[in-house]
Design a protein around this motif. Structure first.
Motif, mmCIF file in Angstrom:
data_model
loop_
_atom_site.group_PDB
_atom_site.id
_atom_site.type_symbol
_atom_site.label_atom_id
_atom_site.label_comp_id
_atom_site.label_asym_id
_atom_site.label_seq_id
_atom_site.Cartn_x
_atom_site.Cartn_y
_atom_site.Cartn_z
ATOM 1 N N PHE A 102 0.863 -1.181 0.000
ATOM 2 C CA PHE A 102 0.000 0.000 0.000
ATOM 3 C C PHE A 102 0.900 1.232 0.000
ATOM 4 C CE2 PHE A 102 -2.075 -3.535 1.960
ATOM 5 C CZ PHE A 102 -3.368 -3.507 1.463
ATOM 6 N N TYR A 103 0.911 1.939 -1.135
ATOM 7 C CA TYR A 103 1.788 3.103 -1.303
ATOM 8 C C TYR A 103 0.906 4.337 -1.451
ATOM 9 C CZ TYR A 103 5.771 5.881 -2.937
ATOM 10 O OH TYR A 103 6.769 6.830 -3.065
ATOM 11 N N LEU A 104 1.122 5.308 -0.577
ATOM 12 C CA LEU A 104 0.281 6.495 -0.487
ATOM 13 C C LEU A 104 1.147 7.735 -0.649
ATOM 14 C CD1 LEU A 104 -2.694 7.369 0.279
ATOM 15 C CD2 LEU A 104 -1.924 7.379 2.658
ATOM 16 N N VAL A 105 0.664 8.717 -1.420
ATOM 17 C CA VAL A 105 1.396 9.969 -1.564
ATOM 18 C C VAL A 105 0.600 11.110 -0.920
ATOM 19 C CG1 VAL A 105 2.578 9.277 -3.677
ATOM 20 C CG2 VAL A 105 0.375 10.449 -3.845
ATOM 21 N N ILE A 106 1.322 12.162 -0.583
ATOM 22 C CA ILE A 106 0.822 13.429 -0.034
ATOM 23 C C ILE A 106 0.654 13.332 1.486
ATOM 24 C CG2 ILE A 106 -0.983 15.198 -0.064
ATOM 25 C CD1 ILE A 106 -1.510 14.442 -2.974
ATOM 26 N N VAL A 107 1.372 14.175 2.188
ATOM 27 C CA VAL A 107 1.401 14.127 3.652
ATOM 28 C C VAL A 107 0.015 14.330 4.269
ATOM 29 C CG1 VAL A 107 1.890 16.588 4.017
ATOM 30 C CG2 VAL A 107 2.753 14.880 5.639
ATOM 31 N N GLY A 108 -0.868 15.098 3.597
ATOM 32 C CA GLY A 108 -2.213 15.310 4.127
ATOM 33 C C GLY A 108 -3.047 14.050 4.205
ATOM 34 N N LYS A 121 -2.249 -3.874 8.164
ATOM 35 C CA LYS A 121 -1.500 -3.611 6.933
ATOM 36 C C LYS A 121 -0.461 -2.516 7.155
ATOM 37 C CE LYS A 121 -4.230 -6.458 4.737
ATOM 38 N NZ LYS A 121 -3.747 -7.814 4.326
ATOM 39 N N LYS A 122 0.647 -2.626 6.417
ATOM 40 C CA LYS A 122 1.695 -1.617 6.467
ATOM 41 C C LYS A 122 1.555 -0.654 5.296
ATOM 42 C CE LYS A 122 5.069 -4.646 8.707
ATOM 43 N NZ LYS A 122 6.424 -5.259 8.600
ATOM 44 N N VAL A 123 1.930 0.601 5.527
ATOM 45 C CA VAL A 123 1.777 1.640 4.512
ATOM 46 C C VAL A 123 3.090 2.369 4.300
ATOM 47 C CG1 VAL A 123 0.574 3.767 3.864
ATOM 48 C CG2 VAL A 123 -0.654 1.962 5.095
ATOM 49 N N ILE A 124 3.425 2.578 3.026
ATOM 50 C CA ILE A 124 4.541 3.432 2.630
ATOM 51 C C ILE A 124 3.955 4.788 2.262
ATOM 52 C CG2 ILE A 124 6.439 3.749 1.001
ATOM 53 C CD1 ILE A 124 6.174 0.645 0.501
ATOM 54 N N LEU A 125 4.515 5.865 2.809
ATOM 55 C CA LEU A 125 3.984 7.207 2.566
ATOM 56 C C LEU A 125 5.069 8.107 2.007
ATOM 57 C CD1 LEU A 125 1.695 9.333 2.884
ATOM 58 C CD2 LEU A 125 2.555 9.750 5.194
ATOM 59 N N ASN A 126 4.821 8.670 0.824
ATOM 60 C CA ASN A 126 5.704 9.666 0.235
ATOM 61 C C ASN A 126 5.187 11.041 0.627
ATOM 62 O OD1 ASN A 126 6.988 11.520 -1.546
ATOM 63 N ND2 ASN A 126 7.390 9.879 -3.000
ATOM 64 N N VAL A 127 5.966 11.768 1.436
ATOM 65 C CA VAL A 127 5.483 13.020 2.026
ATOM 66 C C VAL A 127 5.707 14.228 1.124
ATOM 67 C CG1 VAL A 127 5.705 12.215 4.373
ATOM 68 C CG2 VAL A 127 7.669 13.323 3.282
ATOM 69 N N ASP A 128 6.440 14.086 0.031
ATOM 70 C CA ASP A 128 6.748 15.197 -0.858
ATOM 71 C C ASP A 128 7.528 16.254 -0.082
ATOM 72 O OD1 ASP A 128 6.804 16.477 -3.314
ATOM 73 O OD2 ASP A 128 4.828 17.337 -3.148
ATOM 74 N N GLY A 129 7.358 17.532 -0.410
ATOM 75 C CA GLY A 129 8.067 18.611 0.269
ATOM 76 C C GLY A 129 7.285 19.123 1.465
ATOM 77 N N ALA A 152 2.485 11.580 9.974
ATOM 78 C CA ALA A 152 3.289 10.789 9.041
ATOM 79 C C ALA A 152 4.535 10.248 9.729
ATOM 80 C CB ALA A 152 3.675 11.644 7.834
ATOM 81 N N ALA A 153 5.224 11.107 10.473
ATOM 82 C CA ALA A 153 6.460 10.709 11.137
ATOM 83 C C ALA A 153 6.224 9.614 12.171
ATOM 84 C CB ALA A 153 7.107 11.926 11.795
ATOM 85 N N ARG A 154 5.066 9.645 12.820
ATOM 86 C CA ARG A 154 4.799 8.690 13.895
ATOM 87 C C ARG A 154 4.153 7.407 13.418
ATOM 88 N NH1 ARG A 154 2.043 13.202 17.926
ATOM 89 N NH2 ARG A 154 3.963 14.360 18.408
ATOM 90 N N SER A 155 3.412 7.457 12.306
ATOM 91 C CA SER A 155 2.557 6.313 11.986
ATOM 92 C C SER A 155 2.960 5.536 10.739
ATOM 93 C CB SER A 155 1.103 6.775 11.823
ATOM 94 O OG SER A 155 0.971 7.681 10.736
ATOM 95 N N ALA A 156 3.491 6.179 9.715
ATOM 96 C CA ALA A 156 3.800 5.457 8.476
ATOM 97 C C ALA A 156 4.888 4.411 8.725
ATOM 98 C CB ALA A 156 4.234 6.420 7.383
ATOM 99 N N ASP A 157 4.738 3.253 8.129
ATOM 100 C CA ASP A 157 5.729 2.195 8.312
ATOM 101 C C ASP A 157 7.032 2.538 7.609
ATOM 102 O OD1 ASP A 157 4.099 -0.113 9.681
ATOM 103 O OD2 ASP A 157 2.810 0.760 8.144
ATOM 104 N N VAL A 158 6.937 3.163 6.450
ATOM 105 C CA VAL A 158 8.105 3.714 5.764
ATOM 106 C C VAL A 158 7.727 5.101 5.264
ATOM 107 C CG1 VAL A 158 9.691 3.506 3.813
ATOM 108 C CG2 VAL A 158 8.955 1.448 5.035
#
Length: 386
Positions: A102-108, A121-129, A152-158
């Motif tokens: 599960f790959y998710l983009v955007i910090v919001g 489930k584990k989630v990868i989050l791309n936080v952008d800028g 994002a910093a506390r919860s995303a697996d990556v």
């Protein structure tokens, strides 16, 4: 980090869900281009890849694109709710569709990680800028985006950082280690380009005789700074502004008025496909006046065309260009950019030198195949049983 594994799971195809963007084929911004380039390559390697598209963003709703499954879902099409409502529905669908990754983009979108965790489930989050710093966000929206950085910093697996600047930001502010994987680009040597487009004739342009801006027409991308710098420079070259954006009508009117006041400024609106490739391939040089730090995919794209590039001297921009581009001062943007324009207009040899360096740097550091290799290794490390 090394994500290789010798377990049996390392050799079976993955079921990968890519969420949070507007969807593919790319018709808007960097995340859409990123998803298209990554998804198509992963599908070609035998993986079952799903990209979630926003219904209102596409005129047609095909179920497949170049081997990638497309799931089109609705959203509330407003400035503040479009992304989050679509991502929520996408996550619900993905969680019940047998996906491994599960790959998710955007910090919001980071609160949606909690939803995935409820089902183990584990989630990868791309936080952008630093998304909250964009001028289009004010009041509650800005505070919400600052809050979601912490989530994002506390919860995303990556957490994926697209630049070492963002990597440092999360480490210093939140004590969170992130994984640096930049965006990619497709190097396009000049002799290999054959595009079916009359875009130059359509806008009255001459190859090699115009300055190019390509970006969303939003305040943080600073098109107005380039227009004023171009005016002060006295450049004889036309300035071509490619792009558009929803929800920022006041700013677009400001840019349109400034461009209309000039004798040699053209706004094309959105350009895609061969039109975009053709207009990019024939500019004198490309200018990125944007003020938000973080890797800009369009910058890599323009370097991949072998263009001389000029950027605001933010840390992330300087990281990308290395010695393969020129910069102007963030502290004195209009006058310093005007000076660079005068310098390049007077020295075609420097333009040609930077073109060669840009193409070589992209080929060495930012090829999409190399980026896909990194993501495939990461995704395999996160599948059940790995």
């Amino acid at each position: 980090m090394n994500y290789t594994t010798d377990t049996p799971a390392a050799h079976r195809p993955l079921r990968i869900a890519l969420m949070g963007s507007r969807g593919i084929p790319a018709t808007y911004s960097g995340f859409e281009t990123f998803y298209e380039q990554l998804a198509v390559r992963l599908a070609a390697r035998g993986h079952a890849v799903t990209v979630y598209n926003r219904r209102h963003h596409f005129k047609t709703h095909a179920p497949e694109y170049k081997g990638v499954r497309i799931v089109t879902l609705p959203s509330i099409p407003s400035k503040h709710l479009d992304t989050l409502t679509h991502s929520f529905l996408s996550m619900l669908h993905a969680l019940w569709s047998g996906n491994d990754v599960f790959y998710l983009v955007i910090v919001g979108n980071s609160p949606l990680v909690w939803l995935a965790h409820l089902l183990g489930k584990k989630v990868i989050l791309n936080v952008d800028g630093a998304d909250f710093a964009r001028d289009k966000w004010t009041g509650f929206a800005k505070r919400y985006l600052q809050w979601t950085e912490r989530i994002a910093a506390r919860s995303a697996d990556v957490v994926i950082a697209d630049s070492t600047v963002i990597e440092r930001r999360y480490r210093e502010l939140f004590g969170r280690d992130t994984l640096y994987i930049p965006y990619g680009a497709n190097p396009q040597p000049r002799g290999e380009r054959h595009y079916d487009s009359d875009v130059l004739a359509r806008f009255g342009l001459t190859s090699g005789d115009y300055i190019l801006f390509v970006s969303r027409m939003t305040p943080e991308n600073r098109a107005h700074v380039l227009i004023e710098a171009h005016r002060r420079s006295g450049s004889r070259r036309k300035l071509v502004l490619v792009g558009d954006a929803p929800y920022v009508d006041d700013y677009k009117r400001e840019v349109q008025a400034a461009c209309a006041a000039s004798d040699n400024c053209i706004m094309t609106g959105y350009l895609f496909g061969d039109d975009y490739r053709q207009i990019s391939s024939h500019c004198s040089y490309y200018v990125l006046p944007a003020g938000i730090d973080g890797t800009r995919p369009v910058l890599l794209d323009q370097m991949a065309f072998g263009n001389c590039v000029v950027v605001r001297d933010t840390p992330a921009n300087m990281e990308v260009i290395g010695d393969a581009g020129l910069s102007f001062s963030d502290a004195d943007d209009v006058d310093s950019l005007a000076a660079v324009i005068r310098r390049l207009d007077a020295d075609q040899t420097e333009v040609e030198t930077m073109r060669g360096r840009a193409l070589a740097r992209v080929a060495e550091l930012y090829s999409w195949d190399r980026i896909t290799d990194q993501y495939e290794a990461l995704f395999r490390s996160m599948q059940p049983g790995a």
